[in-house]
Design a protein around this motif. Structure first.
Motif, mmCIF file in Angstrom:
data_model
loop_
_atom_site.group_PDB
_atom_site.id
_atom_site.type_symbol
_atom_site.label_atom_id
_atom_site.label_comp_id
_atom_site.label_asym_id
_atom_site.label_seq_id
_atom_site.Cartn_x
_atom_site.Cartn_y
_atom_site.Cartn_z
ATOM 1 N N ASP A 81 72.534 39.595 48.496
ATOM 2 C CA ASP A 81 72.814 39.098 49.838
ATOM 3 C C ASP A 81 71.525 38.880 50.625
ATOM 4 O OD1 ASP A 81 74.706 38.545 52.136
ATOM 5 O OD2 ASP A 81 73.605 40.261 52.952
ATOM 6 N N ALA A 82 70.587 39.825 50.527
ATOM 7 C CA ALA A 82 69.326 39.687 51.253
ATOM 8 C C ALA A 82 68.545 38.469 50.765
ATOM 9 C CB ALA A 82 68.490 40.954 51.098
ATOM 10 N N ALA A 83 68.531 38.245 49.448
ATOM 11 C CA ALA A 83 67.827 37.083 48.895
ATOM 12 C C ALA A 83 68.475 35.787 49.341
ATOM 13 C CB ALA A 83 67.808 37.175 47.373
ATOM 14 N N GLU A 84 69.792 35.735 49.307
ATOM 15 C CA GLU A 84 70.487 34.516 49.734
ATOM 16 C C GLU A 84 70.230 34.238 51.214
ATOM 17 O OE1 GLU A 84 71.970 32.328 47.964
ATOM 18 O OE2 GLU A 84 72.336 33.330 46.037
ATOM 19 N N ARG A 85 70.225 35.281 52.036
ATOM 20 C CA ARG A 85 69.973 35.078 53.463
ATOM 21 C C ARG A 85 68.530 34.636 53.701
ATOM 22 N NH1 ARG A 85 69.943 39.554 55.878
ATOM 23 N NH2 ARG A 85 70.737 41.026 54.337
ATOM 24 N N ALA A 86 67.579 35.186 52.948
ATOM 25 C CA ALA A 86 66.181 34.771 53.092
ATOM 26 C C ALA A 86 66.016 33.311 52.704
ATOM 27 C CB ALA A 86 65.283 35.662 52.237
ATOM 28 N N GLY A 87 66.670 32.905 51.614
ATOM 29 C CA GLY A 87 66.597 31.510 51.202
ATOM 30 C C GLY A 87 67.213 30.584 52.229
ATOM 31 N N ALA A 88 68.353 30.971 52.793
ATOM 32 C CA ALA A 88 69.005 30.146 53.810
ATOM 33 C C ALA A 88 68.125 29.985 55.035
ATOM 34 C CB ALA A 88 70.356 30.765 54.192
ATOM 35 N N ALA A 89 67.420 31.057 55.416
ATOM 36 C CA ALA A 89 66.525 30.975 56.573
ATOM 37 C C ALA A 89 65.376 30.006 56.318
ATOM 38 C CB ALA A 89 65.986 32.369 56.908
ATOM 39 N N VAL A 90 64.807 30.055 55.116
ATOM 40 C CA VAL A 90 63.711 29.139 54.777
ATOM 41 C C VAL A 90 64.204 27.696 54.768
ATOM 42 C CG1 VAL A 90 62.205 28.411 52.879
ATOM 43 C CG2 VAL A 90 62.287 30.815 53.557
ATOM 44 N N ARG A 91 65.357 27.454 54.183
ATOM 45 C CA ARG A 91 65.891 26.088 54.150
ATOM 46 C C ARG A 91 66.149 25.576 55.572
ATOM 47 N NH1 ARG A 91 69.101 28.524 50.221
ATOM 48 N NH2 ARG A 91 70.998 28.317 51.505
ATOM 49 N N ARG A 92 66.647 26.440 56.433
ATOM 50 C CA ARG A 92 66.919 26.046 57.816
ATOM 51 C C ARG A 92 65.625 25.683 58.547
ATOM 52 N NH1 ARG A 92 69.675 30.077 58.775
ATOM 53 N NH2 ARG A 92 68.135 31.431 59.752
ATOM 54 N N ILE A 93 64.586 26.459 58.339
ATOM 55 C CA ILE A 93 63.294 26.165 58.970
ATOM 56 C C ILE A 93 62.732 24.850 58.450
ATOM 57 C CG2 ILE A 93 60.896 26.929 59.144
ATOM 58 C CD1 ILE A 93 61.999 29.825 59.106
ATOM 59 N N HIS A 94 62.771 24.670 57.137
ATOM 60 C CA HIS A 94 62.215 23.450 56.542
ATOM 61 C C HIS A 94 62.942 22.192 57.015
ATOM 62 C CE1 HIS A 94 60.228 25.620 52.870
ATOM 63 N NE2 HIS A 94 59.579 25.809 54.011
ATOM 64 N N ARG A 95 64.253 22.290 57.188
ATOM 65 C CA ARG A 95 65.010 21.113 57.644
ATOM 66 C C ARG A 95 64.564 20.649 59.031
ATOM 67 N NH1 ARG A 95 69.571 23.725 55.267
ATOM 68 N NH2 ARG A 95 70.148 24.602 57.303
ATOM 69 N N ALA A 96 64.056 21.563 59.823
ATOM 70 C CA ALA A 96 63.674 21.229 61.194
ATOM 71 C C ALA A 96 62.242 20.728 61.308
ATOM 72 C CB ALA A 96 63.858 22.453 62.091
ATOM 73 N N LEU A 97 61.475 20.736 60.217
ATOM 74 C CA LEU A 97 60.051 20.403 60.279
ATOM 75 C C LEU A 97 59.762 19.079 59.587
ATOM 76 C CD1 LEU A 97 58.494 23.896 59.449
ATOM 77 C CD2 LEU A 97 58.920 22.899 61.712
ATOM 78 N N SER A 98 58.755 18.381 60.112
ATOM 79 C CA SER A 98 58.313 17.126 59.505
ATOM 80 C C SER A 98 56.806 17.003 59.679
ATOM 81 C CB SER A 98 59.027 15.929 60.143
ATOM 82 O OG SER A 98 58.752 15.872 61.535
ATOM 83 N N ALA A 99 56.236 16.021 59.027
ATOM 84 C CA ALA A 99 54.798 15.773 59.103
ATOM 85 C C ALA A 99 54.563 14.268 59.108
ATOM 86 C CB ALA A 99 54.072 16.420 57.927
#
Length: 305
Positions: A81-99
């Motif tokens: 559960d902790a790993a899945e939540r950590a992955g979801a948090a990273v994916r959420r952050i990445h979706r909001a970022l661009s370059a």
């Protein structure tokens, strides 16, 4: 085992490798390598204060390193559960970022699968390369098994595991394909400068020169030859680098694990408390892998890339 073993579990190659202290040097090598992909490094630099030479940059730089260590530790030793939540948090952050590509003005997301794949491959290649070259007993078949296991980590950051190299041959082929895209950009120069002289409070500058300087030189020396050519700085002869990696590995591994594991983020201690003392990661579990792991092989080979 009474508790949740997490994504990989105590019988995995990942469980044994990621507990080794040479992972810190391997992580710095990964940063050097990742910075040579122009689009990937822009995604980092344009969305981070870590490379600014000021107080904010100093705080963010070390915070970023610790957040990365915490993420890897959570995926390696945390509950499912902790790993899945950590992955979801990273994916959420990445979706909001661009370059933005300064040459073309193109705007692109940092969650572009091609960029995520580069970051992943540079990481796992660095982990395997540094640990094997420093004397950690990872056989050829075990190295392949590790890469296959790490497809699960790739899934958590948003990649399709079927598109991720799952053995050494596939990883080498991937680096051969992507090498023409690599270049020394101004952003990569900035990362190089940061890794050689990370911001530090004035009282710690002498220690930085001695301790961090050793880490950075080892990590840079362990890069592939084409990376040295792109950075434009010579590296010591490969045999000298191997000797220094092995000497550093012996020194760090001589520190009792129970002492090393007290350092943040302490994921291993929590995992052992959850699953029992027999689950402690250890090199001998790879040396005698016939009873624990499926893979066999010698530890003489070195990875390409």
């Amino acid at each position: 085992m009474a508790g949740d073993p997490g994504l990989f579990g105590p019988r995995s190659v990942t469980w044994q490798l990621h507990g080794d202290p040479m992972m810190w040097i391997a992580g710095v090598r990964a940063l050097y390598l990742q910075a040579l992909h122009p689009r990937a490094v822009r995604g980092v630099v344009q969305n981070s204060a870590a490379f600014q030479r000021n107080e904010q940059g100093r705080r963010d730089a070390w915070g970023r390193l610790m957040r990365t260590a915490d993420f890897v530790g959570t995926l390696s030793y945390g509950t499912t559960d902790a790993a899945e939540r950590a992955g979801a948090a990273v994916r959420r952050i990445h979706r909001a970022l661009s370059a933005t590509d300064p040459a073309t003005g193109e705007r692109y997301g940092v969650d572009d699968p091609a960029l995520l794949l580069w970051v992943h491959c540079a990481e796992v290649d660095s982990y395997l390369h540094v640990l094997r070259r420093s004397g950690y007993p990872v056989g050829a078949a075990q190295a392949d098994r590790y890469l296959d296991e790490q497809r699960e980590s790739a899934r958590l950051v948003g990649l399709d595991p079927d598109t991720v190299p799952g053995d050494r041959a596939a990883l080498a082929a991937y680096f051969d394909r992507v090498r023409p895209e690599l270049a020394l950009t101004p952003e990569a120069r900035g990362v190089d400068d940061f890794l050689r002289r990370p911001p530090a409070p004035a009282p710690l500058v002498p220690a930085r020169a001695v301790l961090w300087g050793w880490v950075a030189r080892l990590a840079y020396g362990a890069l592939p030859a084409y990376a040295h050519e792109l950075y434009g700085r010579p590296a010591p002869p490969p045999r000298a680098v191997t000797r220094r990696l092995r000497a550093t590995g012996r020194l760090l591994r001589a520190i009792p694990p129970t002492v090393r594991w007290q350092l943040p983020p302490r994921h291993i201690l929590r995992a052992v408390a959850r699953l029992g003392p027999d689950t402690r990661p250890a090199p001998y579990k790879l040396r005698h892998g016939a009873a624990i792991l499926d893979g066999h092989g010698d530890a003489r080979g070195e990875l390409r890339g």
